[in-house]
Motif scaffolding. Structure first.
Motif, PDB file in Angstrom:
ATOM      1  N   PHE A  42       0.825  -1.212   0.000  1.00 16.25           N
ATOM      2  CA  PHE A  42       0.000   0.000   0.000  1.00 16.25           C
ATOM      3  C   PHE A  42       0.861   1.264   0.000  1.00 16.25           C
ATOM      4  CE2 PHE A  42      -3.496  -2.760   1.512  1.00 16.25           C
ATOM      5  CZ  PHE A  42      -4.461  -2.366   0.602  1.00 16.25           C
ATOM      6  N   SER A  43       1.989   1.218   0.688  1.00 14.37           N
ATOM      7  CA  SER A  43       2.880   2.380   0.662  1.00 14.37           C
ATOM      8  C   SER A  43       3.413   2.632  -0.740  1.00 14.37           C
ATOM      9  CB  SER A  43       4.034   2.159   1.643  1.00 14.37           C
ATOM     10  OG  SER A  43       4.932   3.245   1.617  1.00 14.37           O
ATOM     11  N   ALA A  44       3.769   1.564  -1.442  1.00 12.94           N
ATOM     12  CA  ALA A  44       4.268   1.723  -2.810  1.00 12.94           C
ATOM     13  C   ALA A  44       3.177   2.225  -3.753  1.00 12.94           C
ATOM     14  CB  ALA A  44       4.833   0.399  -3.314  1.00 12.94           C
ATOM     15  N   LEU A  45       1.934   1.814  -3.515  1.00 16.02           N
ATOM     16  CA  LEU A  45       0.845   2.209  -4.396  1.00 16.02           C
ATOM     17  C   LEU A  45       0.320   3.612  -4.089  1.00 16.02           C
ATOM     18  CD1 LEU A  45      -1.240  -1.104  -4.507  1.00 16.02           C
ATOM     19  CD2 LEU A  45       0.229  -0.186  -6.307  1.00 16.02           C
ATOM     20  N   GLU A  46       0.175   3.953  -2.817  1.00 13.68           N
ATOM     21  CA  GLU A  46      -0.548   5.161  -2.432  1.00 13.68           C
ATOM     22  C   GLU A  46       0.340   6.346  -2.071  1.00 13.68           C
ATOM     23  OE1 GLU A  46      -3.712   5.415  -2.742  1.00 13.68           O
ATOM     24  OE2 GLU A  46      -4.093   3.309  -3.227  1.00 13.68           O
ATOM     25  N   HIS A  47       1.558   6.104  -1.621  1.00 10.39           N
ATOM     26  CA  HIS A  47       2.395   7.214  -1.166  1.00 10.39           C
ATOM     27  C   HIS A  47       2.736   8.202  -2.285  1.00 10.39           C
ATOM     28  CE1 HIS A  47       4.904   9.371   1.600  1.00 10.39           C
ATOM     29  NE2 HIS A  47       6.001   9.169   0.873  1.00 10.39           N
ATOM     30  N   PRO A  48       3.085   7.754  -3.489  1.00 13.04           N
ATOM     31  CA  PRO A  48       3.322   8.737  -4.558  1.00 13.04           C
ATOM     32  C   PRO A  48       2.093   9.599  -4.852  1.00 13.04           C
ATOM     33  CG  PRO A  48       4.222   6.605  -5.169  1.00 13.04           C
ATOM     34  CD  PRO A  48       3.406   6.384  -3.942  1.00 13.04           C
ATOM     35  N   PHE A  49       0.898   9.010  -4.808  1.00  9.95           N
ATOM     36  CA  PHE A  49      -0.317   9.791  -5.025  1.00  9.95           C
ATOM     37  C   PHE A  49      -0.504  10.829  -3.916  1.00  9.95           C
ATOM     38  CE2 PHE A  49      -4.864  10.483  -4.351  1.00  9.95           C
ATOM     39  CZ  PHE A  49      -5.243  10.912  -5.610  1.00  9.95           C
ATOM     40  N   GLU A  50      -0.171  10.454  -2.668  1.00  7.76           N
ATOM     41  CA  GLU A  50      -0.283  11.400  -1.563  1.00  7.76           C
ATOM     42  C   GLU A  50       0.654  12.581  -1.746  1.00  7.76           C
ATOM     43  OE1 GLU A  50       0.173  11.467   3.316  1.00  7.76           O
ATOM     44  OE2 GLU A  50       1.076   9.870   2.118  1.00  7.76           O
ATOM     45  N   LEU A  51       1.881  12.328  -2.181  1.00 11.24           N
ATOM     46  CA  LEU A  51       2.842  13.413  -2.399  1.00 11.24           C
ATOM     47  C   LEU A  51       2.391  14.339  -3.510  1.00 11.24           C
ATOM     48  CD1 LEU A  51       6.221  11.435  -2.088  1.00 11.24           C
ATOM     49  CD2 LEU A  51       5.069  12.841  -0.363  1.00 11.24           C
ATOM     50  N   ARG A  52       1.845  13.766  -4.604  1.00 12.85           N
ATOM     51  CA  ARG A  52       1.338  14.614  -5.689  1.00 12.85           C
ATOM     52  C   ARG A  52       0.170  15.463  -5.208  1.00 12.85           C
ATOM     53  NH1 ARG A  52       2.065   9.851  -8.750  1.00 12.85           N
ATOM     54  NH2 ARG A  52      -0.180   9.438  -8.666  1.00 12.85           N
ATOM     55  N   ALA A  53      -0.723  14.891  -4.400  1.00 14.69           N
ATOM     56  CA  ALA A  53      -1.866  15.641  -3.891  1.00 14.69           C
ATOM     57  C   ALA A  53      -1.414  16.784  -2.988  1.00 14.69           C
ATOM     58  CB  ALA A  53      -2.809  14.703  -3.133  1.00 14.69           C
ATOM     59  N   ARG A  54      -0.398  16.550  -2.165  1.00 11.94           N
ATOM     60  CA  ARG A  54       0.111  17.625  -1.308  1.00 11.94           C
ATOM     61  C   ARG A  54       0.692  18.771  -2.131  1.00 11.94           C
ATOM     62  NH1 ARG A  54       0.803  16.624   4.130  1.00 11.94           N
ATOM     63  NH2 ARG A  54       0.372  14.477   4.825  1.00 11.94           N
ATOM     64  N   ARG A  55       1.483  18.430  -3.153  1.00  6.78           N
ATOM     65  CA  ARG A  55       2.058  19.469  -3.998  1.00  6.78           C
ATOM     66  C   ARG A  55       0.973  20.253  -4.721  1.00  6.78           C
ATOM     67  NH1 ARG A  55       5.932  15.339  -5.209  1.00  6.78           N
ATOM     68  NH2 ARG A  55       4.787  14.871  -7.127  1.00  6.78           N
ATOM     69  N   LEU A  56      -0.038  19.548  -5.227  1.00  8.35           N
ATOM     70  CA  LEU A  56      -1.124  20.213  -5.937  1.00  8.35           C
ATOM     71  C   LEU A  56      -1.901  21.128  -5.001  1.00  8.35           C
ATOM     72  CD1 LEU A  56      -2.829  20.579  -8.482  1.00  8.35           C
ATOM     73  CD2 LEU A  56      -4.151  18.557  -7.805  1.00  8.35           C
ATOM     74  N   TRP A  57      -2.179  20.677  -3.775  1.00  6.27           N
ATOM     75  CA  TRP A  57      -2.931  21.499  -2.834  1.00  6.27           C
ATOM     76  C   TRP A  57      -2.136  22.746  -2.437  1.00  6.27           C
ATOM     77  CZ3 TRP A  57      -7.308  22.957  -1.194  1.00  6.27           C
ATOM     78  CH2 TRP A  57      -7.487  23.544   0.060  1.00  6.27           C
ATOM     79  N   LYS A  58      -0.833  22.586  -2.242  1.00  5.91           N
ATOM     80  CA  LYS A  58      -0.003  23.739  -1.894  1.00  5.91           C
ATOM     81  C   LYS A  58       0.024  24.747  -3.030  1.00  5.91           C
ATOM     82  CE  LYS A  58       4.631  24.950  -0.259  1.00  5.91           C
ATOM     83  NZ  LYS A  58       5.982  24.425   0.119  1.00  5.91           N
ATOM     84  N   GLN A  59       0.089  24.275  -4.249  1.00  5.01           N
ATOM     85  CA  GLN A  59       0.085  25.164  -5.408  1.00  5.01           C
ATOM     86  C   GLN A  59      -1.253  25.878  -5.543  1.00  5.01           C
ATOM     87  OE1 GLN A  59       1.010  23.149  -9.051  1.00  5.01           O
ATOM     88  NE2 GLN A  59       0.879  25.009 -10.315  1.00  5.01           N
ATOM     89  N   GLN A  60      -2.348  25.171  -5.298  1.00  5.39           N
ATOM     90  CA  GLN A  60      -3.666  25.790  -5.377  1.00  5.39           C
ATOM     91  C   GLN A  60      -3.843  26.865  -4.309  1.00  5.39           C
ATOM     92  OE1 GLN A  60      -6.242  22.385  -5.094  1.00  5.39           O
ATOM     93  NE2 GLN A  60      -6.363  22.119  -7.334  1.00  5.39           N
ATOM     94  N   LEU A  61      -3.339  26.628  -3.113  1.00  6.93           N
ATOM     95  CA  LEU A  61      -3.419  27.652  -2.072  1.00  6.93           C
ATOM     96  C   LEU A  61      -2.639  28.911  -2.472  1.00  6.93           C
ATOM     97  CD1 LEU A  61      -3.075  25.729   1.321  1.00  6.93           C
ATOM     98  CD2 LEU A  61      -5.072  26.942   0.438  1.00  6.93           C
ATOM     99  N   GLU A  62      -1.441  28.697  -2.995  1.00  4.87           N
ATOM    100  CA  GLU A  62      -0.640  29.858  -3.405  1.00  4.87           C
ATOM    101  C   GLU A  62      -1.322  30.625  -4.533  1.00  4.87           C
ATOM    102  OE1 GLU A  62       3.126  28.309  -4.439  1.00  4.87           O
ATOM    103  OE2 GLU A  62       3.761  27.936  -2.357  1.00  4.87           O
TER     104      GLU A  62
END
Length: 399
Positions: A42-62
């Protein structure tokens, strides 16, 4: 020899307990290994998606703060306030009321079934205290209902499989007399027949798949979910995992709303019952596999010991069948290659928990119950295992 006999007399009563401890430790180790493998996957499958979501959310806030010239700290304060409102059931989109009577009924259904989606939770102190006592009684009663459902399912399947076996005997030339007087060949065939736990598991698995696929068709059309998401929701709900990321019947309006809500409740009820029964049967197969592994380990250890000290022949401890285990360990396969049956599994399940259950039952009934275990080869058990054992025993006695 006297010392050897005395030592053997002291060790024999502890043998079942040692087997139980070995089985428990082996299962604990396998579960830990299973958890480690699952975490890695699950870490291999979901962790990259979590990192992309964090980057996208930070960019949207900015982008939002720069475009509308909003203070980032004030925006974070607003988002925290929304998270608090979200916990109370407030959403951006219009949803059904959470605490009207229908919403509260849906909530208590998720409580007593132990699903616990989490989309609705009590916010008041009085509600939280009441939930503790309400769930204590409701969950226990629902588990009893699931056990009784399992009892009836096992009874029905045992009768159906025995009827099919008798019909197959008729077709094979072993006739069944109309006055129920059986020929010696048929009596031997039916007496040696036992319903296989693998057939029970297959039937319950097919029933669960049919219910899940039918429910997914309903959810994908009414909730606008993909079919994969609908299947995922069915498993999460039916197995009472209840993550709460997808929850059915939450919008304010549906087409044919009353019919959909009724169908939703019926699908969840049938699915939970079937999956609960399936899990119990699978646990029996897992326990059988553990005992087969322990049997192989015991035989290997005894073979090494007998090479050093050939006091006792190996055939008295280790069976010649590769799937059979010694000293009360379950038989994995017969010499013919046929899978172990429920009856044979129950025979070899004479452990301390079964004795404890018998003592408790006799105490509750103010005396020993009439037991058919020695007549039909069925032994005791606890929980769902005892229910399967008792129903299979009664069907064998009734016949």
């Amino acid at each position: 020899m006297a010392q050897r006999r005395a030592a053997g007399g002291c060790c024999c009563p502890r043998a079942p307990m040692n087997e139980d401890n070995a089985r428990f430790c082996l299962l604990a180790g396998l579960i830990l290994l299973y958890l480690l493998c699952g975490a890695a996957i699950f870490s291999a499958l979901e962790h990259p998606f979590e990192l992309r979501a964090r980057r996208l959310w930070k960019q949207q806030l900015e982008n939002f703060t720069q475009r509308y010239r909003v203070n980032l700290g004030a925006l974070h304060t607003l988002l925290r306030q929304y998270e608090e409102a979200n916990g109370a059931g407030i959403r951006v989109d219009a949803l059904r009321p959470r605490w009207d009577f229908s919403g509260a009924f849906y909530f208590v259904g998720t409580v007593v079934s132990t699903i616990g989606f989490g989309m609705t939770t009590p916010a008041t102190i009085a509600g939280k205290i009441f939930l503790i006592f309400y769930g204590l009684i409701g969950c226990a009663a629902t588990i009893l209902f699931f056990n009784l459902f399992l009892e009836r399912i096992i009874t029905m399947l045992a009768y159906i499989m025995r009827w099919c076996h008798e019909r197959r005997l008729r077709c094979g030339g072993v006739g069944v007399m109309s006055n129920r007087e059986e020929t010696p060949g048929e009596e031997d065939s039916l007496e040696g027949w036992k319903p296989s736990v693998y057939y029970v598991m297959l039937i319950l698995g097919v029933a669960s798949i049919v219910i899940a696929c039918s429910a997914s068709t309903l959810y994908s059309s009414m909730e606008n979910w993909s079919y994969v998401d609908s299947l995922y929701f069915c498993f999460v709900a039916f197995s009472t995992i209840g993550f709460g990321d997808l929850v059915s019947s939450q919008r304010q309006q549906y087409e044919s709303q009353e019919a959909y809500r009724l169908g939703n409740c019926l699908f969840i009820l049938m699915g939970v019952c079937c999956i609960y029964s399936l899990f119990n049967v699978i646990s029996i197969v897992i326990k059988q596999t553990l005992n087969w592994i322990l049997g192989k380990l015991v035989c290997s250890r005894q073979q090494k010991r007998l090479k050093r000290n050939t006091v006792q022949p190996i055939s008295s401890h280790c069976p010649t069948d590769a799937g059979a285990a010694a000293d009360g360990v379950y038989v994995g396969r017969r010499l013919s290659g046929e899978m172990i049956s429920v009856n044979e599994f129950m025979v070899s399940n004479k452990v301390s928990l079964a004795l404890l259950q018998k003592q408790l039952s006799e105490t509750a009934h103010q005396g020993p119950r009439q037991s058919y275990g020695h007549q039909n080869g069925f032994s005791g058990g606890v929980g769902a295992l005892a229910i399967m054992n008792n129903r299979l025993q009664e069907t064998s006695v009734d016949r």
